[in-house]
Design a protein around this motif. Structure first.
Motif, PDB file in Angstrom:
ATOM      1  N   UNK A 155      37.841  50.353  37.010  1.00  0.00           N
ATOM      2  CA  UNK A 155      38.888  49.307  37.015  1.00  0.00           C
ATOM      3  C   UNK A 155      38.688  48.352  35.844  1.00  0.00           C
ATOM      4  N   UNK A 156      39.748  47.638  35.527  1.00  0.00           N
ATOM      5  CA  UNK A 156      39.716  46.646  34.453  1.00  0.00           C
ATOM      6  C   UNK A 156      39.016  45.380  34.977  1.00  0.00           C
ATOM      7  N   UNK A 157      37.892  45.001  34.375  1.00  0.00           N
ATOM      8  CA  UNK A 157      37.101  43.854  34.848  1.00  0.00           C
ATOM      9  C   UNK A 157      37.429  42.569  34.079  1.00  0.00           C
ATOM     10  N   UNK A 158      38.357  42.631  33.171  1.00  0.00           N
ATOM     11  CA  UNK A 158      38.641  41.503  32.280  1.00  0.00           C
ATOM     12  C   UNK A 158      38.920  40.200  33.053  1.00  0.00           C
ATOM     13  N   UNK A 159      39.805  40.289  34.047  1.00  0.00           N
ATOM     14  CA  UNK A 159      40.180  39.084  34.790  1.00  0.00           C
ATOM     15  C   UNK A 159      38.960  38.494  35.513  1.00  0.00           C
ATOM     16  N   UNK A 160      38.139  39.362  36.087  1.00  0.00           N
ATOM     17  CA  UNK A 160      36.936  38.897  36.783  1.00  0.00           C
ATOM     18  C   UNK A 160      36.012  38.150  35.812  1.00  0.00           C
ATOM     19  N   UNK A 161      35.811  38.712  34.630  1.00  0.00           N
ATOM     20  CA  UNK A 161      34.946  38.055  33.630  1.00  0.00           C
ATOM     21  C   UNK A 161      35.546  36.731  33.173  1.00  0.00           C
ATOM     22  N   UNK A 162      36.881  36.689  33.042  1.00  0.00           N
ATOM     23  CA  UNK A 162      37.536  35.430  32.640  1.00  0.00           C
ATOM     24  C   UNK A 162      37.266  34.335  33.670  1.00  0.00           C
ATOM     25  N   UNK A 163      37.381  34.710  34.962  1.00  0.00           N
ATOM     26  CA  UNK A 163      37.157  33.713  36.019  1.00  0.00           C
ATOM     27  C   UNK A 163      35.701  33.242  36.002  1.00  0.00           C
ATOM     28  N   UNK A 164      34.778  34.162  35.776  1.00  0.00           N
ATOM     29  CA  UNK A 164      33.358  33.779  35.696  1.00  0.00           C
ATOM     30  C   UNK A 164      33.140  32.844  34.509  1.00  0.00           C
ATOM     31  N   UNK A 214      43.433  38.279  46.160  1.00  0.00           N
ATOM     32  CA  UNK A 214      44.441  39.341  46.022  1.00  0.00           C
ATOM     33  C   UNK A 214      45.841  38.747  45.878  1.00  0.00           C
ATOM     34  N   UNK A 215      46.046  37.594  46.551  1.00  0.00           N
ATOM     35  CA  UNK A 215      47.388  36.992  46.518  1.00  0.00           C
ATOM     36  C   UNK A 215      47.542  35.903  45.483  1.00  0.00           C
ATOM     37  N   UNK A 216      46.438  35.413  44.939  1.00  0.00           N
ATOM     38  CA  UNK A 216      46.488  34.307  43.965  1.00  0.00           C
ATOM     39  C   UNK A 216      45.620  34.691  42.773  1.00  0.00           C
ATOM     40  N   UNK A 217      46.257  35.147  41.745  1.00  0.00           N
ATOM     41  CA  UNK A 217      45.536  35.642  40.587  1.00  0.00           C
ATOM     42  C   UNK A 217      44.727  34.558  39.882  1.00  0.00           C
ATOM     43  N   UNK A 218      45.094  33.292  40.128  1.00  0.00           N
ATOM     44  CA  UNK A 218      44.373  32.199  39.450  1.00  0.00           C
ATOM     45  C   UNK A 218      43.184  31.674  40.258  1.00  0.00           C
ATOM     46  N   UNK A 219      43.081  32.090  41.500  1.00  0.00           N
ATOM     47  CA  UNK A 219      41.942  31.642  42.327  1.00  0.00           C
ATOM     48  C   UNK A 219      40.639  32.011  41.623  1.00  0.00           C
ATOM     49  N   UNK A 220      39.731  31.050  41.527  1.00  0.00           N
ATOM     50  CA  UNK A 220      38.461  31.310  40.824  1.00  0.00           C
ATOM     51  C   UNK A 220      37.709  32.484  41.438  1.00  0.00           C
TER      52      UNK A 220
END
Ligand code: SF4
Ligand code: FES
Length: 293
Positions: A155-164, A214-220
């Motif tokens: 899977x694409x981990x980009x969003x997870x790394x951005x939140x971190x 899952x429902x809020x893409x901006x949630x940390x």
């Protein structure tokens, strides 16, 4: 059978020869039948043996770059079992013996790098830590939910790394020790307090299990909040920096989004008490008289 009595010596010896030939043929027939029976039994035994020693995996497949693989599907793999075999071992065997295009991430193979988090039989798990023998068959192996699939199990981990990254996951302090080589010491109690939060391996299992994320893409998300906890609770950063971290955490998509469902805590392979840490940060935010949503 003929009942005719031979009248001459020649006739008698011909009859004896015919009878001996028949016995020979019968014996050969019997031998052949016994061989077939033995072979059948050996095949059945082998079948039973391999059924016991083989694990059935149903593995998610998808490849956007190959037209005939763009439709997601599950492939069946029957993998011979050896004691201590993990999901990651089985995937590697399937890749090496059945289909070299089967794609998944892995590195350390000892629950340290966090790269092989998967969705196995409906739960987020590390492939290298999950024993085949602990799972019921057929074992369903899928990529982590709530993320875009790049290929097969990746899977694409980009969003997870951005939140971190957004919680500034590194130590910051205003007061360094006087001597250049002096240690910046921490009390034993403070070390105990942050100890569990330091164990995160960035696998994203918690984020993937979280309904809110899952429902809020901006949630940390639980991992980023836990990372912030690790530094906000470190006495060496000082009060100013703690305030700054709490400001990041009390934003609209921060700690107050958590609905205390405990799914992150349940799936974390490093047993980090994520929900507890999030609740503690909520209390800190209130104590610091910060607004919340
Ligand atoms: S907090 Fe646990 S589940 Fe989440 S990324 Fe870190 S190790 Fe993985
Ligand atoms: S391969 Fe590194 S955590 Fe599993």
């Amino acid at each position: 059978m003929s009942t005719q009595v031979p009248e001459t010596v020649e006739e008698e010896s011909a009859t004896e020869a015919a009878s001996a030939g028949k016995q020979k043929r019968d014996a050969k027939k019997r031998e052949r039948a016994e061989r077939v029976q033995e072979q059948r039994e050996a095949e059945a035994a082998e079948k039973a043996r391999s059924a016991d020693d083989t694990y059935h995996l149903k593995v998610f497949r998808y490849d956007p770059e190959v037209p005939e693989k763009q439709e997601p599907r599950f492939d069946d793999f029957h993998v011979p079992y050896k004691q201590g075999m993990t999901i990651l071992d089985a995937l590697m065997w399937a890749r090496d013996h059945y289909d070299s295009s089967l794609t998944f991430r892995h590195s350390c193979r000892q629950a340290i790098c966090g790269s092989d988090a998967l969705f196995v039989n409906g739960s987020q798990r590390l492939g290298c830590k999950t024993q085949l023998s602990d799972l019921s068959e057929p074992i369903r192996v899928e990529p982590l939910p709530h993320s875009d699939v790049v290929k097969d199990l990746v899977v694409d981990m980009e969003h997870f790394y951005d939140q971190m990254e957004s919680v500034e996951p590194y130590f910051q302090t205003n007061s360094l020790p006087d001597g250049e080589l002096d240690e910046q010491r921490q009390t034993r109690e403070n070390r105990e307090k942050v100890k569990m939060s330091t164990r995160c391996i960035w696998c994203s299992a918690c984020m993937s299990s979280c309904n809110i994320a899952a429902g809020d893409n901006e949630y940390l998300g639980p991992a980023a909040i836990n990372k912030a906890y690790r530094f906000a609770m470190d006495e060496r950063e000082g009060e100013d920096m703690k305030q700054r971290r709490l400001e990041i955490l009390e934003q609209e998509h921060g700690v107050w989004r958590c609905q205390t469902q405990f799914s992150c805590t349940e799936v974390c392979p490093k047993d980090i008490p994520l929900t507890e840490h999030i609740q503690e940060l909520k209390r800190e935010a209130i104590k610091n008289n910060l607004k919340f949503w």
